[in-house]
Design a protein around this motif. Structure first.
Motif, PDB file in Angstrom:
ATOM      1  N   GLY A  22      53.438 -29.702 107.877  1.00 50.00           N
ATOM      2  CA  GLY A  22      53.698 -31.349 107.542  1.00 50.00           C
ATOM      3  C   GLY A  22      53.955 -31.310 106.849  1.00 50.00           C
ATOM      4  N   ASP A  23      53.513 -30.351 105.757  1.00 54.57           N
ATOM      5  CA  ASP A  23      54.976 -30.659 103.766  1.00 54.57           C
ATOM      6  C   ASP A  23      56.570 -30.651 104.248  1.00 54.57           C
ATOM      7  N   THR A  24      56.697 -29.884 105.301  1.00 57.06           N
ATOM      8  CA  THR A  24      58.308 -29.994 105.353  1.00 57.06           C
ATOM      9  C   THR A  24      58.843 -32.069 104.873  1.00 57.06           C
ATOM     10  N   GLY A  25      59.489 -31.408 104.833  1.00 61.61           N
ATOM     11  CA  GLY A  25      60.724 -33.074 104.085  1.00 61.61           C
ATOM     12  C   GLY A  25      61.698 -32.552 102.896  1.00 61.61           C
ATOM     13  N   LEU A  26      61.852 -33.654 102.507  1.00 59.57           N
ATOM     14  CA  LEU A  26      62.871 -33.329 101.542  1.00 59.57           C
ATOM     15  C   LEU A  26      62.582 -34.027  99.853  1.00 59.57           C
ATOM     16  N   TYR A  27      62.095 -33.189  98.618  1.00 60.44           N
ATOM     17  CA  TYR A  27      61.652 -33.782  97.953  1.00 60.44           C
ATOM     18  C   TYR A  27      61.938 -33.761  96.743  1.00 60.44           C
ATOM     19  N   LEU A  28      62.152 -35.227  95.890  1.00 60.42           N
ATOM     20  CA  LEU A  28      63.022 -35.775  95.542  1.00 60.42           C
ATOM     21  C   LEU A  28      62.131 -35.902  93.770  1.00 60.42           C
ATOM     22  N   CYS A  29      62.194 -35.817  92.309  1.00 58.41           N
ATOM     23  CA  CYS A  29      62.145 -36.298  91.439  1.00 58.41           C
ATOM     24  C   CYS A  29      62.535 -37.649  91.200  1.00 58.41           C
ATOM     25  N   ALA A  30      61.910 -38.216  89.766  1.00 59.17           N
ATOM     26  CA  ALA A  30      62.415 -39.198  89.551  1.00 59.17           C
ATOM     27  C   ALA A  30      62.448 -39.886  88.234  1.00 59.17           C
ATOM     28  N   GLY A  31      63.479 -39.891  87.472  1.00 61.36           N
ATOM     29  CA  GLY A  31      63.036 -39.657  85.541  1.00 61.36           C
ATOM     30  C   GLY A  31      62.969 -41.637  85.225  1.00 61.36           C
ATOM     31  N   ALA A  32      62.469 -42.338  84.464  1.00 57.14           N
ATOM     32  CA  ALA A  32      62.089 -43.584  84.602  1.00 57.14           C
ATOM     33  C   ALA A  32      62.956 -43.726  82.895  1.00 57.14           C
ATOM     34  N   LYS A  33      63.231 -44.552  82.226  1.00 56.47           N
ATOM     35  CA  LYS A  33      63.786 -44.085  80.713  1.00 56.47           C
ATOM     36  C   LYS A  33      63.961 -44.894  79.904  1.00 56.47           C
ATOM     37  N   GLY A  34      62.821 -45.420  78.374  1.00 52.33           N
ATOM     38  CA  GLY A  34      62.982 -45.959  78.177  1.00 52.33           C
ATOM     39  C   GLY A  34      61.917 -47.263  78.791  1.00 52.33           C
ATOM     40  N   ALA A  35      61.726 -48.731  78.373  1.00 56.93           N
ATOM     41  CA  ALA A  35      61.132 -49.101  78.887  1.00 56.93           C
ATOM     42  C   ALA A  35      61.700 -49.711  80.397  1.00 56.93           C
ATOM     43  N   THR A  36      62.128 -49.706  81.063  1.00 58.71           N
ATOM     44  CA  THR A  36      62.508 -49.887  82.037  1.00 58.71           C
ATOM     45  C   THR A  36      62.019 -48.998  83.642  1.00 58.71           C
ATOM     46  N   ASN A  37      62.335 -49.884  84.829  1.00 59.15           N
ATOM     47  CA  ASN A  37      61.816 -49.369  86.590  1.00 59.15           C
ATOM     48  C   ASN A  37      62.957 -48.313  86.752  1.00 59.15           C
ATOM     49  N   LYS A  38      64.623 -48.837  86.176  1.00 60.50           N
ATOM     50  CA  LYS A  38      65.669 -47.992  86.537  1.00 60.50           C
ATOM     51  C   LYS A  38      65.495 -46.256  87.110  1.00 60.50           C
ATOM     52  N   LEU A  39      65.427 -46.446  87.426  1.00 59.59           N
ATOM     53  CA  LEU A  39      65.315 -44.195  88.342  1.00 59.59           C
ATOM     54  C   LEU A  39      66.322 -43.985  88.177  1.00 59.59           C
ATOM     55  N   ILE A  40      66.352 -42.378  87.580  1.00 63.36           N
ATOM     56  CA  ILE A  40      67.714 -41.910  88.046  1.00 63.36           C
ATOM     57  C   ILE A  40      67.017 -40.519  88.873  1.00 63.36           C
ATOM     58  N   PHE A  41      67.136 -40.088  89.915  1.00 57.26           N
ATOM     59  CA  PHE A  41      66.377 -39.227  91.207  1.00 57.26           C
ATOM     60  C   PHE A  41      68.013 -38.005  90.562  1.00 57.26           C
ATOM     61  N   GLY A  42      66.751 -37.102  91.279  1.00 57.09           N
ATOM     62  CA  GLY A  42      67.386 -35.666  90.787  1.00 57.09           C
ATOM     63  C   GLY A  42      67.457 -35.649  92.706  1.00 57.09           C
ATOM     64  N   THR A  43      68.170 -34.346  92.764  1.00 59.45           N
ATOM     65  CA  THR A  43      69.350 -33.833  93.779  1.00 59.45           C
ATOM     66  C   THR A  43      68.123 -33.407  94.001  1.00 59.45           C
ATOM     67  N   GLY A  44      67.527 -32.924  94.442  1.00 59.34           N
ATOM     68  CA  GLY A  44      65.795 -32.647  96.246  1.00 59.34           C
ATOM     69  C   GLY A  44      66.178 -31.087  96.093  1.00 59.34           C
ATOM     70  N   THR A  45      64.845 -31.410  96.817  1.00 53.05           N
ATOM     71  CA  THR A  45      64.845 -29.870  97.611  1.00 53.05           C
ATOM     72  C   THR A  45      64.050 -30.237  98.897  1.00 53.05           C
ATOM     73  N   LEU A  46      65.266 -29.745  99.487  1.00 50.89           N
ATOM     74  CA  LEU A  46      64.741 -29.878 101.369  1.00 50.89           C
ATOM     75  C   LEU A  46      63.479 -28.384 101.402  1.00 50.89           C
ATOM     76  N   LEU A  47      62.482 -28.453 101.618  1.00 50.22           N
ATOM     77  CA  LEU A  47      61.460 -27.960 101.848  1.00 50.22           C
ATOM     78  C   LEU A  47      61.047 -27.852 103.830  1.00 50.22           C
ATOM     79  N   ALA A  48      61.206 -26.826 104.209  1.00 46.30           N
ATOM     80  CA  ALA A  48      60.605 -26.235 105.619  1.00 46.30           C
ATOM     81  C   ALA A  48      59.500 -25.138 105.443  1.00 46.30           C
ATOM     82  N   VAL A  49      58.325 -26.098 106.274  1.00 44.52           N
ATOM     83  CA  VAL A  49      57.481 -25.186 106.327  1.00 44.52           C
ATOM     84  C   VAL A  49      57.332 -24.375 107.767  1.00 44.52           C
ATOM     85  N   GLN A  50      57.400 -23.111 107.856  1.00 48.89           N
ATOM     86  CA  GLN A  50      57.304 -22.590 109.884  1.00 48.89           C
ATOM     87  C   GLN A  50      55.787 -22.143 109.980  1.00 48.89           C
ATOM     88  N   PRO A  51      55.742 -22.826 111.067  1.00 51.20           N
ATOM     89  CA  PRO A  51      53.940 -22.540 111.450  1.00 51.20           C
ATOM     90  C   PRO A  51      53.975 -21.370 112.335  1.00 51.20           C
TER      91      PRO A  51
END
Lengths: 111, 116
Positions: free
Chosen positions: A82-111
């Motif tokens: 159930g943890d399988t998915g794309l994980y994204l980090c996103a940073g905010a700079k200064g006093a705004t809510n404009k997010l800069i997203f990371g490139t992503g990590t695709l996770l696959a957990v095999q049963p």
């Protein structure tokens, strides 16, 4: 310009294993968020970290914000399919809510 | 789940044609955003809105325009679509601004656009 680099890009592991995903930048962020995205859906917020050195836990997920607020990590203990998915980090700079997203990590957990 | 819908969910169009994507929210949130998602790039902000008729450019705004005539609707228009605009487009909403990123952005389900 991509300010947030995530590693690894892809990760395939067996159920029960532990893993860590990294989100790195040369820039300072006022806060950093982690999202998980499942196929065909939009990202969903998991956590927000604000203070340098902050650690937050969400069940088996542990999030840490670097002391200098330039990087973050996500550690999953005893991964489940159930943890399988794309994980994204996103940073905010200064006093705004404009997010800069990371490139992503695709996770696959095999049963 | 936040009440955000996007339409259409899938669209195939030809180069040079105009395309409009719609984002509709039922949350009465002030702020709305359009992102595009491409492999290796994560999500990139195209345009955002901080109120009715108040919009501004994001990181990758060239070739796109937006309009917001009502709180609940945020339209993204590709005036003359190009193959480089083939992507998955996400709308997001949030209720705060200037909170240093501590506010939550809620994302819609996305629109997959293919430009041939």
């Amino acid at each position: 310009t991509q300010l947030l680099e995530q590693s690894p890009q892809f990760l395939s592991i067996q159920e029960g294993e532990n893993l860590t995903v990294y989100c790195n930048s040369s820039s300072v962020f006022s806060s950093l968020q982690w999202y998980r995205q499942e196929p065909g859906e939009g990202p969903v917020l998991l956590v927000t970290v604000v203070t340098g050195g902050e650690v937050k836990k969400l069940k088996r997920l542990t999030f840490q914000f670097g002391d200098a607020r330039k990087d973050s990590s996500l550690h999953i203990t005893a991964a489940q399919p159930g943890d399988t998915g794309l994980y994204l980090c996103a940073g905010a700079k200064g006093a705004t809510n404009k997010l800069i997203f990371g490139t992503g990590t695709l996770l696959a957990v095999q049963p | 789940d936040a009440g955000i819908t996007q339409s259409p969910r899938h669209k195939v169009t030809e180069t040079g044609t105009p395309v409009t994507l719609r984002c509709h929210q039922t949350e009465n949130h002030r702020y709305m955003y359009w992102y595009r998602q491409d492999p290796g790039h994560g999500l990139r902000l195209i345009h955002y809105s901080y109120g009715v008729k108040d919009t501004d450019k994001g990181e990758v705004s060239d070739g796109y325009s937006v309009s917001r005539s009502k709180t609940e609707d945020f339209l993204l228009t590709l005036e003359s679509a190009t193959s480089s605009q083939t992507s998955v487009y996400f709308c997001a909403i949030s209720s705060e601004w200037g909170a240093g990123g501590t506010d939550t952005q809620y994302f819609g389900p996305g629109t997959r656009l293919t430009v041939l």
